[in-house]
Design a protein around this motif. Structure first.
Motif: not given
Length: 113
Positions: A78-97
């Protein structure tokens, strides 16, 4: 012919004449704090660990590692590449884990108290 003598000086060693008179020869780390006698088992493979504790420990360790990695990676997308959809999905997976690992830990603790 002149004879040259090469002297090797180690910068990490002090000369005897440069030493302070009240300075100890070498620091003893055992001189700090109380002395504690502890002996670990010789072979940790022989330690008697209950199966449920073993499984709970490794489940929480794996979930915490996955969660921290995925949440950090998602934020970097999200921060460095501006890929909100991919970054948000990966972040959500991490938060769920992380949430799953925490809930597993809490359920294990409440069941063993």
């Amino acid at each position: 012919a002149a004879c040259r003598v090469r002297v090797h000086v180690n910068p990490f060693e002090e000369d005897e004449e440069d030493a302070w008179p009240d300075e100890p020869d070498e620091f003893d780390p055992d001189s700090l704090g109380p002395s504690v006698e502890y002996s670990a088992p010789e072979d940790l493979a022989d330690a008697d660990i209950p199966e449920d504790v073993f499984r709970a420990f490794w489940a929480v360790v794996v979930m915490a590692n996955i969660g921290l990695f995925a949440a950090s990676l998602g934020l970097m997308f999200i921060v460095f590449r501006g890929q909100l959809r991919l970054g948000g999905t990966v972040f959500a997976i991490g938060a769920l884990a992380l949430l799953f690992g925490y809930r597993y830990y809490r359920s294990y603790r409440s069941g063993n108290d």
